[in-house]
Design an enzyme around this catalytic site. Structure first.
Site, PDB file in Angstrom:
ATOM      1  N   GLU A   1      33.107  32.124  77.805  1.00 15.71           N
ATOM      2  CA  GLU A   1      31.905  32.910  78.131  1.00 15.71           C
ATOM      3  C   GLU A   1      31.849  32.963  79.651  1.00 15.71           C
ATOM      4  OE1 GLU A   1      30.113  34.381  75.976  1.00 15.71           O
ATOM      5  OE2 GLU A   1      30.324  33.315  74.079  1.00 15.71           O
TER       6      GLU A   1
ATOM      7  N   LYS B   1      31.004  18.041  78.645  1.00 18.01           N
ATOM      8  CA  LYS B   1      31.230  17.831  80.082  1.00 18.01           C
ATOM      9  C   LYS B   1      30.249  18.715  80.843  1.00 18.01           C
ATOM     10  CE  LYS B   1      33.644  19.823  83.294  1.00 18.01           C
ATOM     11  NZ  LYS B   1      32.701  19.585  84.394  1.00 18.01           N
TER      12      LYS B   1
ATOM     13  N   THR C   1      37.423  30.485  86.970  1.00 14.31           N
ATOM     14  CA  THR C   1      37.715  29.223  86.295  1.00 14.31           C
ATOM     15  C   THR C   1      38.210  29.486  84.877  1.00 14.31           C
ATOM     16  OG1 THR C   1      35.924  28.251  87.593  1.00 14.31           O
ATOM     17  CG2 THR C   1      36.817  26.910  85.837  1.00 14.31           C
ATOM     18  N   GLY C   2      37.653  30.490  84.218  1.00 12.28           N
ATOM     19  CA  GLY C   2      38.085  30.831  82.854  1.00 12.28           C
ATOM     20  C   GLY C   2      39.585  31.107  82.788  1.00 12.28           C
TER      21      GLY C   2
ATOM     22  N   GLU D   1      30.266  39.639  91.627  1.00 13.70           N
ATOM     23  CA  GLU D   1      29.053  39.007  91.079  1.00 13.70           C
ATOM     24  C   GLU D   1      28.535  38.017  92.130  1.00 13.70           C
ATOM     25  OE1 GLU D   1      29.697  35.951  88.097  1.00 13.70           O
ATOM     26  OE2 GLU D   1      27.908  36.564  87.007  1.00 13.70           O
TER      27      GLU D   1
ATOM     28  N   GLY E   1      31.375  29.579  82.126  1.00 12.73           N
ATOM     29  CA  GLY E   1      31.473  29.447  83.580  1.00 12.73           C
ATOM     30  C   GLY E   1      31.992  30.735  84.190  1.00 12.73           C
ATOM     31  N   SER E   2      32.594  30.612  85.351  1.00 12.62           N
ATOM     32  CA  SER E   2      33.006  31.818  86.073  1.00 12.62           C
ATOM     33  C   SER E   2      34.330  32.369  85.533  1.00 12.62           C
ATOM     34  CB  SER E   2      33.150  31.499  87.563  1.00 12.62           C
ATOM     35  OG  SER E   2      34.199  30.564  87.731  1.00 12.62           O
ATOM     36  N   THR E   3      34.572  33.630  85.823  1.00 14.09           N
ATOM     37  CA  THR E   3      35.806  34.278  85.373  1.00 14.09           C
ATOM     38  C   THR E   3      37.023  33.614  86.008  1.00 14.09           C
ATOM     39  OG1 THR E   3      34.687  36.345  84.907  1.00 14.09           O
ATOM     40  CG2 THR E   3      37.043  36.500  85.385  1.00 14.09           C
TER      41      THR E   3
ATOM     42  N   CYS F   1      24.375  34.859  84.103  1.00 14.39           N
ATOM     43  CA  CYS F   1      25.505  35.761  83.846  1.00 14.39           C
ATOM     44  C   CYS F   1      24.989  37.156  83.497  1.00 14.39           C
ATOM     45  CB  CYS F   1      26.371  35.202  82.727  1.00 14.39           C
ATOM     46  SG  CYS F   1      25.437  34.767  81.244  1.00 14.39           S
TER      47      CYS F   1
END
Ligand code: NAD
Length: 495
Positions: free
Chosen positions: A264, A191, A246-247, A395, A242-244, A298
């Site tokens: 990651e 995706k 969204t993680g 960030e 992706g971003s924290t 990142c």
């Protein structure tokens, strides 16, 4: 870019195959080996001029159901294909990618914005990563072996992997998931990010010429697709970059089915510069690693700590090197830095520029965004903002970086570690023993001495703290695509 005929150059088994693929249009999602049209479509933008790119599908829930069904069916056979055969197919696929290097590289610049040298480097790395991962073996571990019994630990594939890719490295981060998933016997659904769907869709289209239907599939969707994928019962593992923020949503959603998850995530990497360095040389490197990909990595340096005794000299050298950058349309020769990739990111980075005035931050270089046709942001260094300011704590993911000074080693170690993130860190020092001592105190998944951002497909990569869970690449990364199975083989006949 025209349709290109690819001749496989013989690294794999399909040496005679001559696949062809168009890079100008026909961006399709692939389910069960076939293009799967959708009622709705959308498109990305070229971030250098905001012009619409070709249309791409918008996947439905039913598309996801069909892809997971096809994946499950394909997994039965693919997981039993001998490892060497799977490896040969992956290598043949790499050869085809290599033959299409220019097409992938140009598509990458037009959808992501990165300049030609960096798009070339990402395309090279995407191919190199797959080949190198194909050289890593994952043998069974023999725990015990005697006349009575043997005990063996095996690494068995999980099933259907959902690979969720961000927009900053759409090629490398897709192949970095494809190769380990396929080599370990899993099947995969890629995706891509809705902001950068193009390279990912072509990667999967090309893969159909090497892998059986259902082994490599793609779904191109809008913001609904990620949550559908992470909660779907037919997905056995999510490999997410992706971003924290969204993680955290991914973990929550995946917990309902206890699917395996590798995350990651974001970073807030510090550089610690000691007083004994060659100021000009180190400032040049630090400028490079802080602003590479216009701050959208990142692993960019996001906090630069410089010893107070060399601070002024270092700041002036850093400013000199940053002023030498050429920001512009990445498809043009001589450009070192491209635009931000999308409006959402541009608007977020703008909020840090708004803070310059409202927070009274001192600017060493940049400080204003020049209006342009694309999502361009002027490279900016903030001179010693407070340690608790947003620019130090968050960030930004854009070309705006805080430069900070410190007095003592102990103090700078504490400040460098005083973050929820833990992706990377670097120490810059001529005394290697001292640098190593400081490096070992860093709370980060990867730590460098006198460099930053060096990566290897043979080395595990992952974050500490809120920068991630698990690792990708290397032997450890391969194990992340497997279940562990321990086999007790009793050699005595049961009585
Ligand atoms: P993002 O989290 O917004 O999106 C990443 C992917 O997740 C996209 O494909 C997106 O469509 C999908 N997604 C969005 N919402 C989802 C949801 N609720 N459930 C499942 N999937 C969802 O990140 P981004 O803006 O594309 O990328 C930038 C971020 O990624 C930065 O924080 C950066 O540091 C991080 N990043 C980390 C690494 C790493 O290896 N650690 C590498 C590159 C980027």
């Amino acid at each position: 870019m025209a349709t290109t005929t690819v001749t496989i150059n013989g690294n794999g088994t399909d040496a005679a195959a001559k696949p062809s693929i168009s890079f100008t249009d026909n961006f399709v999602q692939i389910i069960d080996g076939k293009a799967s049209p959708t009622k709705e479509s959308r498109h990305g933008l070229n971030p250098a001029n905001k012009q619409a790119k070709a249309s791409v599908p918008v996947a439905t829930k039913e598309d996801l159901d069909r892809a997971t069904e096809a994946g499950k069916k394909a997994f039965k056979a693919w997981s039993k294909v001998p490892y060497e055969e799977r490896r040969a197919k992956v290598l043949a696929y790499c050869d085809a990618m290599e033959a299409l290097h220019t097409e992938f590289r140009e598509l990458l610049t037009s959808e992501q914005g990165k300049p030609i040298p960096q798009a070339t480097a990402e395309t090279d790395a995407a191919i190199y990563w797959m080949r190198a991962i194909a050289d890593i073996k994952l043998p069974e571990d023999v725990i015990e072996d005697n006349e009575k019994r043997s005990v063996v630990t095996r690494y068995v594939p999980l099933g259907v992997v959902g690979a969720i890719v961000p927009w900053n490295f759409p090629l490398l981060l897709a192949t970095g998931k494809l190769a380990p998933a396929l080599l370990t016997g899993n099947v995969i659904i890629i995706k891509p990010s809705p902001f950068t769907p193009y390279c990912g869709l072509k990667l999967v289209e090309l893969a159909q010429q090497f892998f059986p239907p259902g082994v490599v599939q793609s779904l191109s969707g809008d913001d609904n697709l990620g949550p559908w994928l992470t909660s779907h019962e037919g997905i056995d593992k999510i490999s997410f970059t992706g971003s924290t923020n969204t993680g955290k949503l991914v973990v929550k959603s995946a917990s309902a089915t206890l699917k395996r998850v590798t995350l990651e995530l974001g970073g807030n990497d510090p550089a610690i510069v000691l007083p004994d360095v060659d100021v000009d040389k180190v400032a040049e490197k630090i400028a490079f690693f802080a602003f590479l990909n216009s701050g959208q990595i990142c692993l960019n340096l996001k906090r630069i700590y410089v010893h107070e005794s060399i601070f002024d000299e270092f700041r002036d050298a850093l400013v000199k090197h940053v002023k030498a950058f050429s920001f512009g349309d990445g498809s043009k020769e001589g450009i070192s830095h491209g635009p931000l990739q999308n409006k959402m990111q541009f608007d977020r980075v703008k909020t840090f520029f708004d803070d310059i005035e409202s927070q009274g931050w001192k600017v060493a270089v940049g400080g204003k965004i020049t209006p342009s046709d694309g999502f361009f942001v002027n490279p900016t260094i903030i001179d010693r903002p407070p340690e608790n300011s947003r620019i130090v704590v968050e960030e930004p993911f854009g070309p705006i970086v805080p430069l900070l000074s410190y007095k003592t080693e102990e103090e700078v170690i504490d400040r460098a570690n005083n973050t929820k993130m833990g992706l990377g860190a670097s120490v810059w020092c001529n005394d290697i023993k001292k640098a190593e001592r400081i490096a070992k105190e860093m709370q980060a998944g990867t730590v460098w001495i006198n460099t930053h951002f060096d990566l290897s497909p043979a080395a595990p990569f992952g974050g500490h703290k809120e920068s991630g869970i698990g690792t990708e690449w290397g032997t450890n990364g391969l194990k992340g695509f497997c279940n562990v199975q321990t086999l007790f083989l009793n050699k005595a006949i049961a009585s």
